[in-house]
Design an enzyme around this catalytic site. Structure first.
Site, short mmCIF file in Angstrom:
data_model
loop_
_atom_site.label_atom_id
_atom_site.label_comp_id
_atom_site.label_asym_id
_atom_site.label_seq_id
_atom_site.Cartn_x
_atom_site.Cartn_y
_atom_site.Cartn_z
N GLU A 1 -10.73 5.42 5.73
CA GLU A 1 -11.31 4.44 4.60
C GLU A 1 -10.53 3.77 3.61
O GLU A 1 -11.26 2.74 3.98
CB GLU A 1 -11.54 5.80 3.27
CG GLU A 1 -12.65 5.74 1.83
CD GLU A 1 -13.26 5.16 2.81
OE1 GLU A 1 -14.11 4.16 2.62
OE2 GLU A 1 -14.74 6.21 2.60
N LYS B 1 -13.23 -5.17 10.17
CA LYS B 1 -14.07 -4.41 8.95
C LYS B 1 -15.08 -4.19 9.69
O LYS B 1 -15.81 -2.97 8.87
CB LYS B 1 -13.83 -5.17 8.00
CG LYS B 1 -11.78 -4.51 6.99
CD LYS B 1 -12.30 -5.61 5.69
CE LYS B 1 -11.04 -5.21 5.09
NZ LYS B 1 -10.53 -6.03 3.93
N GLY C 1 -5.29 -4.41 -3.03
CA GLY C 1 -4.81 -4.03 -3.48
C GLY C 1 -4.17 -2.94 -3.73
O GLY C 1 -4.22 -1.95 -3.10
N VAL D 1 0.77 -0.75 -0.04
CA VAL D 1 -0.38 -0.10 0.01
C VAL D 1 0.68 1.33 -0.05
O VAL D 1 0.20 2.28 -0.59
CB VAL D 1 -0.83 -0.08 1.40
CG1 VAL D 1 -2.46 1.01 1.26
CG2 VAL D 1 -1.69 -0.73 1.05
N1 LIG Z 1 -2.48 -4.59 0.85
C1 LIG Z 1 -4.39 -4.58 0.55
O1 LIG Z 1 -4.79 -4.87 -0.43
C2 LIG Z 1 -4.11 -3.65 1.74
C3 LIG Z 1 -6.13 -3.41 1.36
C4 LIG Z 1 -6.11 -2.20 2.78
C5 LIG Z 1 -5.48 -1.71 3.68
N2 LIG Z 1 -4.58 -3.24 4.00
C6 LIG Z 1 -3.42 -2.41 5.49
O2 LIG Z 1 -2.26 -1.74 4.70
C7 LIG Z 1 -1.39 -1.92 5.48
C8 LIG Z 1 -0.26 -1.92 5.08
O3 LIG Z 1 -0.71 -3.65 4.09
P1 LIG Z 1 0.77 -3.60 3.25
O4 LIG Z 1 -0.66 -4.52 2.56
O5 LIG Z 1 1.08 -2.99 2.19
O6 LIG Z 1 1.89 -4.69 3.88
P2 LIG Z 1 2.93 -4.99 3.71
O7 LIG Z 1 3.15 -6.01 4.59
O8 LIG Z 1 3.17 -5.29 2.25
O9 LIG Z 1 3.44 -3.58 3.80
C9 LIG Z 1 3.95 -3.73 4.91
C10 LIG Z 1 5.84 -2.87 4.93
O10 LIG Z 1 5.65 -1.93 6.78
C11 LIG Z 1 6.93 -2.17 6.35
N3 LIG Z 1 7.33 -1.93 8.07
C12 LIG Z 1 6.90 -3.34 8.98
N4 LIG Z 1 7.29 -2.73 9.82
C13 LIG Z 1 7.62 -1.04 9.82
C14 LIG Z 1 8.53 -0.40 10.65
N5 LIG Z 1 8.09 -0.31 12.63
N6 LIG Z 1 9.42 0.76 10.90
C15 LIG Z 1 9.13 1.10 9.05
N7 LIG Z 1 8.43 -0.19 8.03
C16 LIG Z 1 8.06 -1.10 9.25
C17 LIG Z 1 6.82 -3.58 6.38
O11 LIG Z 1 8.86 -4.03 6.10
C18 LIG Z 1 6.58 -3.36 4.50
O12 LIG Z 1 7.38 -3.37 3.88
C19 LIG Z 1 -1.74 -2.66 6.71
O13 LIG Z 1 -2.94 -2.65 7.88
C20 LIG Z 1 -3.09 -3.82 5.82
O14 LIG Z 1 -4.23 -4.31 6.63
C21 LIG Z 1 -3.52 -3.66 3.16
N1 LIG Z 2 -6.05 -8.63 2.91
C1 LIG Z 2 -6.85 -8.10 2.76
C2 LIG Z 2 -6.84 -6.61 2.24
C3 LIG Z 2 -8.17 -5.36 2.26
O1 LIG Z 2 -8.14 -4.73 3.26
C4 LIG Z 2 -7.97 -8.37 2.25
O2 LIG Z 2 -7.73 -9.70 1.07
O3 LIG Z 2 -9.54 -8.29 1.65
NA NA Z 3 -12.74 2.39 1.45
#
Ligand SMILES: NC(=O)c1ccc[n+]([C@@H]2O[C@H](COP(=O)([O-])OP(=O)(O)OC[C@H]3O[C@@H](n4cnc5c(N)ncnc54)[C@H](O)[C@@H]3O)[C@@H](O)[C@H]2O)c1
Ligand SMILES: N[C@@H](CCO)C(=O)O
Ligand code: NA
Length: 439
Positions: A129, A205, A302, A14
């Protein structure tokens, strides 16, 4: 006018998507805000994440606590996920007078009451959001667009990973593990995918959606949670034969006794719009007393779909930086002093229709025993299919659809059925929702 100075913590799926969208749409975004958004710092733990990224216009830093203490940052974007250190970073940012944007539903579902109280006290915004249904603007829709309604119920496919797995299992006959590995490779899954497949992410959620729909505090422990880990392909097939598809739904419903908050695999009529939400897509159906049903559909996971919501929150925060804090949209849709204390109902008090698969010994009189037990609990049968025993199998499946009944009654009926000598396996029970009118 001076730019709005942003610090991003976490350059994962993200975080990277957010940088890409901010950069690509910078002109449009500053036209919308009236001044530029400037990413000043990005906290990167894993330097490999910088590969292929032009990082000349911001500082790459190591220490997230230095970022949240930096007076040169107006808005902190938390994209690391998990509880700690995310919770401490968000609280520290608020203590230091910074607004926060986060995609972290786990953090908000568990610690949102504390975080929103501090933000309110400090006159700051915590925007989230991206935390629910990724790019679908469902928070804005429920909190603002539907603010004239009494929300009766909402039902959502709010986990892209599970919906992807269920779609692959049904349409391609794909195995559970293969489909999960694909969802992980596509960046949909949580760092710990058990959160996805055990329904916990959906429950995080739903906790947030329930709070903004009903004006109640965030109560994650009260949500009933079942995931898709133990779902069997055979039940996906029988559901289809009966005219249904299985979806992992998060359901919140207002009743005369309280609020239902539940996440579980659910049979939905195959022709229903929600049954046709496929792959990583999410959808939330909301019934308001004035508007009737509205449906919100789109990509719930995504990199860029989620970044779409993160950037929209940044635009929102930037537009209200100078607004009177007392006149902002309240975090949980209702004014903090107006939150209600309405009980979340135990599952035994929830009403649903049911799918039952009962493995029985192929003997005369078995069906009569089953129907008598259901009749004793005043449970009516809607449909029934009985299959031939596969060669060599010691039992045959009897598949039933029942009419709506209280879960407490169904629990008693299932115990009685399982104690019959002719029933030789645990009964598979799935809930069925038609998602029309009042249910
Ligand atoms: N991937 C999705 O589709 C999605 C969708 C909605 C919400 N989210 C939320 O977004 C957030 C991030 O998700 P993501 O999929 O990008 O995860 P991810 O694991 O791809 O990215 C997290 C990043 O944070 C870094 N990180 C972890 N701890 C850290 C710290 N203490 N200091 C600095 N960097 C640190 C990790 O190295 C990693 O690169 C989560 O809360 C997840 O639930 C993800
Ligand atoms: N892991 C979550 C990311 C979005 O919040 C999903 O699959 O919907
Ligand atoms: Na939303």
């Amino acid at each position: 006018m001076a730019s709005v100075k942003v610090g991003i913590i976490g350059l994962g799926t993200v975080g990277r998507g957010t940088l890409d969208v901010l950069r690509r749409n910078a002109t449009e975004i500053s036209r919308r805000i009236g001044r530029p958004l400037q990413v000043r710092q990005v906290v990167v733990r894993n330097p490999a994440r910088l590969e292929g990224l032009d990082a000349r216009d911001f500082d790459v830093v190591q220490d997230p606590f230095a970022l949240v203490n930096d007076p040169g940052i107006d808005v902190v974007v938390e994209l690391i996920g998990g509880i700690e250190p995310a919770r401490s970073l968000v609280l520290a940012a608020l203590h230091n007078g910074k607004h926060v944007v986060t995609a972290n539903k786990a953090l908000l579902a568990l610690h949102g009451n504390e975080i929103f109280a501090l933000a309110q006290e400090k006159g700051l915004v915590v925007a989230f959001e991206a935390a629910v249904a990724g790019g679908i603007p469902i928070i804005k829709a429920v909190r603002e667009g539907l603010a004239g309604n009494r929300i009766e119920w909402l039902a959502g496919i709010i986990n892209g990973t599970c919906n992807y797995i269920l779609t692959q299992m049904r349409s391609k006959g794909c195995g559970f593990d293969t489909a999960l590995a694909e969802a992980q490779a596509l960046g949909y899954a949580e760092a710990d995918p058990t959160f996805d497949i055990d329904g916990i992410d959906s429950a995080h959620k739903l906790t947030i959606l329930g709070a903004i729909a009903y004006g109640v505090p965030l109560e994650f422990p009260a949500v009933h949670v079942e995931g898709i880990r133990s779902l069997q392909g055979i039940d996906v097939t029988y559901a289809e034969e009966l005219g249904y598809r299985i979806k992992l739904l998060g359901i919140a419903r207002r009743t005369a006794q309280g609020i239902e908050m539940r996440v579980h695999p659910t049979l939905v009529p195959a022709a229903h719009l929600l049954a046709n939400v496929e792959g990583p897509f999410n959808a939330v159906l909301v019934e308001g007393d004035a508007v009737g049903q509205t449906l919100y559909h789109g990509r719930g996971a995504g990199a860029e779909p989620t970044a779409s919501a993160v950037v929209a929150d940044l635009v929102d925060v930037a537009r209200t930086l100078t607004a009177d804090p007392a006149n902002r949209v309240p975090h949980l849709a209702f004014q903090p002093g107006q939150l209600a204390s309405v009980p979340v109902l135990p599952m035994a008090s929830v009403e649903s229709a049911y799918y039952l698969r009962i493995q029985v010994l192929d003997k005369p009189g078995v069906l009569a025993q089953i129907t008598r037990i259901l009749a004793d609990e005043e449970i009516s049968i809607e449909a029934m299919i009985q299959k031939e025993a596969p060669d060599g199998a010691e039992s045959v499946p009897v598949v039933l659809l029942t009419q709506r009944t209280l879960e407490g009654r169904m629990n008693r009926a299932i115990s009685a059925l399982e104690s019959l000598p002719v029933v030789n396996h645990s009964i598979i029970r799935l809930r069925v929702e038609t998602l029309t009118g009042s249910h």
